[in-house]
Design a protein around this motif. Structure first.
Motif, short mmCIF file in Angstrom:
data_model
loop_
_atom_site.label_atom_id
_atom_site.label_comp_id
_atom_site.label_asym_id
_atom_site.label_seq_id
_atom_site.Cartn_x
_atom_site.Cartn_y
_atom_site.Cartn_z
N TRP A 99 0.83 -1.20 0.00
CA TRP A 99 0.00 0.00 0.00
C TRP A 99 0.87 1.25 0.00
O TRP A 99 0.60 2.21 -0.72
CB TRP A 99 -0.90 -0.06 1.23
N TYR B 203 -7.14 -6.03 1.84
CA TYR B 203 -7.46 -4.61 1.76
C TYR B 203 -8.90 -4.41 1.28
O TYR B 203 -9.64 -3.57 1.82
CB TYR B 203 -6.50 -3.88 0.81
N PHE C 169 -11.87 -2.25 2.90
CA PHE C 169 -12.53 -1.21 2.12
C PHE C 169 -14.05 -1.40 2.15
O PHE C 169 -14.80 -0.44 2.35
CB PHE C 169 -12.00 -1.25 0.69
N THR D 254 -16.02 -0.08 5.02
CA THR D 254 -16.30 1.36 5.13
C THR D 254 -17.65 1.73 4.52
O THR D 254 -18.11 2.86 4.69
CB THR D 254 -15.20 2.20 4.44
N GLN E 188 -14.74 8.50 2.70
CA GLN E 188 -13.59 8.46 1.81
C GLN E 188 -12.73 9.72 1.94
O GLN E 188 -11.50 9.65 1.93
CB GLN E 188 -14.03 8.24 0.36
N SER F 266 -8.91 9.76 3.33
CA SER F 266 -7.87 10.35 2.49
C SER F 266 -7.00 11.33 3.26
O SER F 266 -5.79 11.37 3.05
CB SER F 266 -8.55 11.07 1.31
N CYS G 223 -5.41 4.73 -1.71
CA CYS G 223 -6.24 3.52 -1.70
C CYS G 223 -5.51 2.44 -2.48
O CYS G 223 -5.10 2.68 -3.62
CB CYS G 223 -7.59 3.85 -2.35
N MET H 108 -8.85 9.64 -3.35
CA MET H 108 -7.74 8.80 -2.94
C MET H 108 -6.43 9.22 -3.60
O MET H 108 -5.37 9.20 -2.96
CB MET H 108 -8.05 7.34 -3.26
#
Length: 191
Positions: A21, A62, A66, A69, A87, A91, A100, A165
């Motif tokens: 990441w 991941y 995600f 969320t 989001q 960020s 992301c 992102m």
């Protein structure tokens, strides 16, 4: 007879996920992955096979984070507003500004196999499907104008998430990131 693993494969996957990441697939060296996980090469290869399969497992881990969320118990415009807010928060809240992993993977597609690229595209399709469903719910509830094109807006909102992102990873100011989310919401063709 092989020995049982002396490590938690899920914890190792999470550690590897952080490396991918932060650095991206191409820049993440096996030495970086060994250092982050504390494993020796033989253990990594025995558990995961190779770097690509380790990445794919980390990527799916991941993707599960995600998905978590996504707003629960909200539909229509409330779901869209809540998720874009999340989001934007994600960020700007990450001190390392990693962005992301899904978006990063799509952007780094030249470094990935067709299978990994397909995995990333499937997650992008999942994001779009979330918006399309919420837009359909909003239309059914009378929250959108009758002439609103749900495909157009699902694409636009997906692009907004990519933008949020990417801006986060680029180190953009919080004001800029929040303005992008606010403008996307303000542009929706509300009834």
């Amino acid at each position: 007879m092989s020995r049982p693993r002396a490590f938690d494969i899920d914890a190792v996957t999470e550690q590897a996920m952080q490396v991918f990441w932060q650095s991206g697939y191409a820049a993440a060296s096996m030495a970086d992955l060994y250092a982050a996980t504390g494993l020796k090469p033989g253990s990594v290869y025995a558990a995961f096979g190779d770097k690509e399969r380790l990445f794919q497992r980390a990527f799916e881990t991941y993707a599960a984070h995600f998905r978590a969320t996504l707003p629960q118990g909200l539909t229509g415009l409330a779901a869209i507003e809540a998720w874009l807010g999340v989001q934007a928060d994600l960020s700007v809240a990450d001190p390392e500004r990693k962005g992301c992993l899904i978006v990063n993977t799509v952007a780094e597609r030249h470094a990935h196999s067709a299978r990994t690229h397909a995995m990333a595209q499937a997650r992008m399709d999942e994001i779009r499907a979330f918006f399309r469903t919420a837009l359909d719910q909003a239309a059914a509830a009378g929250e959108l104008r009758p002439d609103a094109d749900p495909d157009l807006w699902a694409d636009s909102l997906t692009g907004t998430v990519v933008s949020l992102m990417t801006l986060g990873r680029a180190g953009a100011e919080e004001r800029t990131i929040r303005n992008v989310a606010t403008a996307a919401l303000a542009g929706l063709p509300r009834a």
